[in-house]
Design an enzyme around this catalytic site. Structure first.
Site, PDB file in Angstrom:
ATOM      1  N   SER A 149      31.594  76.544  45.719  1.00 42.80           N
ATOM      2  CA  SER A 149      30.453  75.851  46.311  1.00 42.80           C
ATOM      3  C   SER A 149      29.787  76.766  47.332  1.00 42.80           C
ATOM      4  O   SER A 149      30.427  77.706  47.835  1.00 42.80           O
ATOM      5  CB  SER A 149      31.004  74.591  46.997  1.00 42.80           C
ATOM      6  OG  SER A 149      30.156  74.172  48.033  1.00 42.80           O
TER       7      SER A 149
ATOM      8  N   TYR B 250      37.843  72.174  53.017  1.00 40.97           N
ATOM      9  CA  TYR B 250      37.177  72.279  51.703  1.00 40.97           C
ATOM     10  C   TYR B 250      36.528  73.654  51.573  1.00 40.97           C
ATOM     11  O   TYR B 250      36.697  74.356  50.565  1.00 40.97           O
ATOM     12  CB  TYR B 250      36.121  71.171  51.604  1.00 40.97           C
ATOM     13  CG  TYR B 250      35.255  71.215  50.360  1.00 40.97           C
ATOM     14  CD1 TYR B 250      35.713  70.689  49.159  1.00 40.97           C
ATOM     15  CD2 TYR B 250      33.971  71.770  50.397  1.00 40.97           C
ATOM     16  CE1 TYR B 250      34.916  70.731  48.013  1.00 40.97           C
ATOM     17  CE2 TYR B 250      33.173  71.806  49.268  1.00 40.97           C
ATOM     18  CZ  TYR B 250      33.646  71.281  48.081  1.00 40.97           C
ATOM     19  OH  TYR B 250      32.856  71.323  46.960  1.00 40.97           O
TER      20      TYR B 250
HETATM   21  N1  LIG Z   1      28.880  67.414  42.830  1.00 38.06           N
HETATM   22  C1  LIG Z   1      28.329  68.442  43.473  1.00 38.06           C
HETATM   23  O1  LIG Z   1      27.158  68.441  43.805  1.00 38.06           O
HETATM   24  C2  LIG Z   1      29.167  69.665  43.790  1.00 38.06           C
HETATM   25  C3  LIG Z   1      28.613  70.703  44.560  1.00 38.06           C
HETATM   26  C4  LIG Z   1      29.371  71.850  44.795  1.00 38.06           C
HETATM   27  C5  LIG Z   1      30.644  71.950  44.272  1.00 38.06           C
HETATM   28  N2  LIG Z   1      31.165  70.895  43.550  1.00 38.06           N
HETATM   29  C6  LIG Z   1      32.509  71.031  43.003  1.00 38.06           C
HETATM   30  O2  LIG Z   1      32.509  70.541  41.682  1.00 38.06           O
HETATM   31  C7  LIG Z   1      33.780  69.967  41.378  1.00 38.06           C
HETATM   32  C8  LIG Z   1      33.584  68.536  40.877  1.00 38.06           C
HETATM   33  O3  LIG Z   1      32.920  67.794  41.883  1.00 38.06           O
HETATM   34  P1  LIG Z   1      32.504  66.269  41.630  1.00 38.06           P
HETATM   35  O4  LIG Z   1      31.361  65.997  42.515  1.00 38.06           O
HETATM   36  O5  LIG Z   1      32.401  65.992  40.189  1.00 38.06           O
HETATM   37  O6  LIG Z   1      33.792  65.529  42.246  1.00 38.06           O
HETATM   38  P2  LIG Z   1      34.470  64.131  41.824  1.00 38.06           P
HETATM   39  O7  LIG Z   1      35.196  63.652  43.039  1.00 38.06           O
HETATM   40  O8  LIG Z   1      33.472  63.239  41.172  1.00 38.06           O
HETATM   41  O9  LIG Z   1      35.541  64.584  40.729  1.00 38.06           O
HETATM   42  C9  LIG Z   1      36.745  65.213  41.082  1.00 38.06           C
HETATM   43  C10 LIG Z   1      37.776  64.829  40.048  1.00 38.06           C
HETATM   44  O10 LIG Z   1      39.013  65.466  40.424  1.00 38.06           O
HETATM   45  C11 LIG Z   1      40.066  64.548  40.222  1.00 38.06           C
HETATM   46  N3  LIG Z   1      41.207  64.889  41.064  1.00 38.06           N
HETATM   47  C12 LIG Z   1      41.358  64.711  42.395  1.00 38.06           C
HETATM   48  N4  LIG Z   1      42.580  65.115  42.782  1.00 38.06           N
HETATM   49  C13 LIG Z   1      43.211  65.576  41.677  1.00 38.06           C
HETATM   50  C14 LIG Z   1      44.503  66.110  41.434  1.00 38.06           C
HETATM   51  N5  LIG Z   1      45.407  66.254  42.431  1.00 38.06           N
HETATM   52  N6  LIG Z   1      44.835  66.491  40.180  1.00 38.06           N
HETATM   53  C15 LIG Z   1      43.938  66.332  39.150  1.00 38.06           C
HETATM   54  N7  LIG Z   1      42.712  65.805  39.328  1.00 38.06           N
HETATM   55  C16 LIG Z   1      42.344  65.434  40.572  1.00 38.06           C
HETATM   56  C17 LIG Z   1      39.459  63.195  40.579  1.00 38.06           C
HETATM   57  O11 LIG Z   1      40.217  62.123  40.021  1.00 38.06           O
HETATM   58  C18 LIG Z   1      38.060  63.327  40.000  1.00 38.06           C
HETATM   59  O12 LIG Z   1      37.996  62.857  38.669  1.00 38.06           O
HETATM   60  C19 LIG Z   1      34.608  70.069  42.646  1.00 38.06           C
HETATM   61  O13 LIG Z   1      35.414  71.231  42.591  1.00 38.06           O
HETATM   62  C20 LIG Z   1      33.556  70.230  43.732  1.00 38.06           C
HETATM   63  O14 LIG Z   1      34.064  70.923  44.845  1.00 38.06           O
HETATM   64  C21 LIG Z   1      30.467  69.768  43.313  1.00 38.06           C
END
Ligand SMILES: NC(=O)c1ccc[n+]([C@@H]2O[C@H](COP(=O)([O-])OP(=O)(O)OC[C@H]3O[C@@H](n4cnc5c(N)ncnc54)[C@H](O)[C@@H]3O)[C@@H](O)[C@H]2O)c1
Length: 276
Positions: free
Chosen positions: A150, A163
């Protein structure tokens, strides 16, 4: 013959039970990949796998806690038993619950348990999945590891210190893997994501904050999960066969401009000198 760019490849996608991981699972499946949905939320993981199968793809949900080595080992064994190979590892799982965000603050106010949880899930999880998937890629003489990072992993901010540190380390982990196993055909890259909220996530962020963040993206709008998944499919496929040890920014330019960008743009607009 199946000519899709990920035909016959097997992709382990962590955290694929929802959000960006689920979309990545659907998009990689649309390119022919067989998907291992590895999420701690077994119900959500099952729904995503069922959805892919309904659309004519192949998928299996294997409930996994990526922070626990025994759970990761069991997931990889089950994936190998089911599909017989692992070509792609998408390290996407992250702990982002409201409780986690409340504890993961500025350093003085850091809840040490929240720090440890962020490191265990976001960073150790990616290391453990890499540790157990890469040997199977080496057997194939080919593989692609993608670590989701990120902008917060490259730039300082007011909160989410754990994070951010975990996301910075994921960039280095990708470079280490690229250096260590590149000669055996395994590539590793970090995918740096701008704000691309899944449909349900918009509601959890205050509109004012969304506006500030949108103003600091160079694109008219924030990203979409599909835009992120398309880049993941590129890194997973042979289209990126000469790309390794890199950080691919799919962030609408969020990390590319001067810190004064949004405020200057507003000032120019007030002065009437913003003619672009
Ligand atoms: N959504 C965004 O705009 C954004 C921006 C920058 C980075 N990211 C990165 O993208 C990735 C996904 O983000 P998101 O927004 O979809 O998040 P989200 O919270 O919707 O999804 C995360 C998923 O990880 C799973 N999870 C949590 N702990 C876990 C564990 N111990 N073992 C296995 N699974 C586990 C959760 O159940 C969930 O389904 C993350 O790495 C986040 O840091 C997202």
């Amino acid at each position: 013959m199946n000519t899709k760019k990920l035909a016959n490849r097997v992709a382990v996608i962590t955290g694929a039970g929802g959000g960006l991981g689920a979309e990545c699972a659907r998009v990689l499946a649309s390119h022919g990949a067989k998907i291992v949905v590895a999420d701690i939320n077994s119900e959500a993981g099952l729904l995503v796998a069922e959805q892919i199968i309904k659309l004519g793809g192949e998928a299996i949900s294997i409930p996994t806690d990526v922070s626990q080595e025994t759970s990761v080992q069991a997931m990889v064994s089950a994936a190998m038993a089911h599909f017989g190979r692992i070509d792609i590892l998408y390290n996407n799982a992250a702990i982002l619950s409201a409780e986690q965000r409340a504890g993961d603050r500025d350093v003085i106010n850091m809840d040490v348990d929240a720090w440890d949880r962020a490191m265990a899930v976001n960073l150790r999880g990616a290391m453990l999945c890499s540790k157990h998937c890469i040997p199977h890629m080496i057997t194939l003489g080919k593989g692609s590891v993608i670590n989701v990072t990120s902008g917060l992993g490259t730039m300082g901010d007011l909160t989410l210190s754990a994070y951010a540190a975990s996301k910075a380390a994921l960039i280095m982990l990708a470079k280490s893997i690229a250096a260590q196993y590149g000669k055996q055909g395994v590539r590793a890259n970090a995918l740096l994501i701008g704000l691309a909220p899944a449909e349900n996530a918009h509601a959890t962020m205050p509109q004012q904050l969304l506006d500030i963040i949108r103003d600091n993206h160079l694109t008219p709008e924030l990203g979409t999960p599909k835009q992120i998944a398309d880049a993941a499919a590129f890194l997973a496929s042979d289209e990126s066969s000469f790309v390794t040890g890199s950080v691919l920014s799919v962030d609408g330019g969020f990390c590319s401009h001067t810190p004064s960008f949004a405020a200057t743009r507003e000032l120019f607009a007030q002065m009437g000198s913003n003619t672009m």
